[in-house]
Design an enzyme around this catalytic site. Structure first.
Site, PDB file in Angstrom:
ATOM      1  NE  ARG A 165      -8.393 -62.207 -29.264  1.00 18.87           N
ATOM      2  CZ  ARG A 165      -9.147 -62.352 -28.193  1.00 18.87           C
ATOM      3  NH1 ARG A 165     -10.175 -61.549 -27.998  1.00 18.87           N
ATOM      4  NH2 ARG A 165      -8.866 -63.284 -27.303  1.00 18.87           N
ATOM      5  CG  ASP A 194     -13.287 -62.849 -29.309  1.00 15.37           C
ATOM      6  OD1 ASP A 194     -14.196 -61.995 -29.192  1.00 15.37           O
ATOM      7  OD2 ASP A 194     -12.921 -63.585 -28.372  1.00 15.37           O
ATOM      8  CG  ASP A 208     -20.649 -58.879 -20.284  1.00 15.58           C
ATOM      9  OD1 ASP A 208     -20.164 -58.740 -19.142  1.00 15.58           O
ATOM     10  OD2 ASP A 208     -20.557 -59.951 -20.922  1.00 15.58           O
ATOM     11  CG  HIS A 215     -15.197 -67.418 -27.515  1.00 17.11           C
ATOM     12  ND1 HIS A 215     -15.055 -67.721 -26.189  1.00 17.11           N
ATOM     13  CD2 HIS A 215     -14.720 -66.160 -27.659  1.00 17.11           C
ATOM     14  CE1 HIS A 215     -14.508 -66.698 -25.560  1.00 17.11           C
ATOM     15  NE2 HIS A 215     -14.301 -65.725 -26.428  1.00 17.11           N
TER      16      HIS A 215
HETATM   17  N1  UDP Z   1      -9.791 -57.111 -23.830  1.00 18.01           N
HETATM   18  C1  UDP Z   1      -9.385 -55.856 -23.452  1.00 18.01           C
HETATM   19  N2  UDP Z   1      -8.362 -55.745 -22.555  1.00 18.01           N
HETATM   20  C2  UDP Z   1      -7.724 -56.834 -22.057  1.00 18.01           C
HETATM   21  C3  UDP Z   1      -8.160 -58.112 -22.452  1.00 18.01           C
HETATM   22  C4  UDP Z   1      -9.209 -58.228 -23.337  1.00 18.01           C
HETATM   23  O1  UDP Z   1      -9.935 -54.864 -23.913  1.00 18.01           O
HETATM   24  O2  UDP Z   1      -6.800 -56.671 -21.270  1.00 18.01           O
HETATM   25  C5  UDP Z   1     -10.904 -57.242 -24.777  1.00 18.01           C
HETATM   26  C6  UDP Z   1     -10.609 -58.152 -25.946  1.00 18.01           C
HETATM   27  O3  UDP Z   1      -9.953 -57.452 -26.965  1.00 18.01           O
HETATM   28  C7  UDP Z   1     -11.987 -58.642 -26.323  1.00 18.01           C
HETATM   29  C8  UDP Z   1     -12.721 -58.679 -24.980  1.00 18.01           C
HETATM   30  O4  UDP Z   1     -11.989 -57.825 -24.102  1.00 18.01           O
HETATM   31  O5  UDP Z   1     -12.643 -57.735 -27.189  1.00 18.01           O
HETATM   32  C9  UDP Z   1     -12.805 -60.078 -24.381  1.00 18.01           C
HETATM   33  O6  UDP Z   1     -11.507 -60.618 -24.259  1.00 18.01           O
HETATM   34  P1  UDP Z   1     -11.197 -62.138 -24.543  1.00 18.01           P
HETATM   35  O7  UDP Z   1     -11.859 -62.549 -25.814  1.00 18.01           O
HETATM   36  O8  UDP Z   1      -9.703 -62.321 -24.492  1.00 18.01           O
HETATM   37  O9  UDP Z   1     -11.799 -62.871 -23.286  1.00 18.01           O
HETATM   38  P2  UDP Z   1     -13.183 -63.628 -23.061  1.00 18.01           P
HETATM   39  O10 UDP Z   1     -13.887 -62.801 -22.037  1.00 18.01           O
HETATM   40  O11 UDP Z   1     -13.931 -63.693 -24.353  1.00 18.01           O
HETATM   41  O12 UDP Z   1     -12.788 -64.964 -22.574  1.00 18.01           O
HETATM   42 MN    MN Z   2     -13.458 -63.663 -26.382  1.00 18.37          MN
END
Ligand code: UDP
Ligand code: MN
Length: 272
Positions: free
Chosen positions: A29, A103, A188, A212
């Site tokens: 990423r 991302d 958040d 996303h």
């Molecule tokens: N992230 C993290 N530790 C983890 C998994 C994810 O710091 O073990 C971070 C990741 O790098 C990103 C954010 O948390 O900046 C959200 O992760 P992801 O996009 O995989 O999941 P989402 O919540 O968007 O589905």
């Molecule tokens: Mn994400």
């Protein structure tokens, strides 16, 4: 003829930009982030991760912070990272704190243009909700309903310094983690709880933030210049990416390289 002029609003030098990442995502990423928007805001952008990684430490110009938080996707680990981001921001002298995920693509000049519209000496919580109604739960302390909005971390959000200073008694020095554990909600959401519920300040919804969780293919290229952030999801079958010409899917699976060259054709690594 190309016009190699991109206007960087002066406020940008007063913005602290934090990007949350984790060991396993540096290559998958961070690479595209470092190749694209990071180059436009190197001095004020800091990458928060959970390991020492000399290769990326160098690539970021020593802008990587090992939070020493656990690298699990647990609530506590993510709240830990946000708490380090917040404390690091407080030690900076910047007027704005903006958080993004690894991302996200951040349209740096547009971020500046939007922040110019708000006074960092007043309390501002700028971001975008991802749910249709406020988050609600019943307090274990007094049985009262708690209801508040929060900005989705995955779309990015910004806090003015004035607001961040008011958050200090709740959010600095590890107190952010404690609150997150108490209400058992992600970083958040904890942010929204502190700002809206504990401090009584409201989220200002800015449509230009995108994660996303929104379908990326419906964003109109004519409007890309006005958007602040973009996202992608390329995991599994539910591919969610911007619809944009440019590099091949193989070269640019996230579409962020193509987006960068669409927005700023004069920038490397865009074909001339
Ligand atoms: N992230 C993290 N530790 C983890 C998994 C994810 O710091 O073990 C971070 C990741 O790098 C990103 C954010 O948390 O900046 C959200 O992760 P992801 O996009 O995989 O999941 P989402 O919540 O968007 O589905
Ligand atoms: Mn994400």
């Amino acid at each position: 003829e190309r016009t190699p002029t991109v206007a960087f609003p002066p406020i940008l030098k007063d913005v602290f930009i934090s990007v949350k990442t984790t060991a396993g995502f540096h290559r998958t990423r961070l690479d595209v982030v470092l190749k694209t928007w990071f180059t436009m805001a190197k001095d004020q952008t800091w990458i928060f991760t959970d390991v020492d990684d000399p290769y990326y430490q160098e690539k970021t110009g020593n802008h990587m912070v090992n939070t020493n938080c656990s690298s699990s996707h647990s609530r506590k680990a993510l709240n830990c990272k946000m708490s380090v981001e917040f404390d690091t921001y407080l030690r900076s002298d910047k007027k704005w704190f903006c958080h993004f995920d690894d991302d996200n693509y951040v349209n740096i000049p547009r971020l500046g243009e939007v922040l110019e519209l708000y006074d960092s000496g007043k309390d501002w919580y700028l971001g975008k909700t991802s749910i249709k109604t406020p988050l609600e739960f019943v307090s274990k302390n007094n049985g009262k309903d708690v209801s508040f909005w929060f900005a989705t971390g995955g779309a990015g959000f910004c806090l003015s310094r004035s607001l961040a200073l008011k958050m200090v008694p709740h959010a600095s020095g590890g107190r952010f983690i404690r609150i997150g554990e108490k209400i058992r909600l992600p970083d958040d959401v904890t942010m929204g709880y502190i700002i809206e519920h504990l401090l009584g300040k409201n989220l200002t919804v800015i449509e230009g933030f995108h994660s996303h969780l929104e379908p990326m293919q419906f964003l109109n290229p004519d409007s890309f210049h006005e958007q602040i952030t973009f996202g992608y999801n390329v995991n599994g079958t539910a591919r969610n990416v911007l619809r944009i010409d440019g590099f091949s899917t193989l070269e640019d699976p996230t579409r962020f390289l193509s987006l960068h060259c669409f927005l700023f054709p004069e920038f490397a690594p865009c074909p001339r």
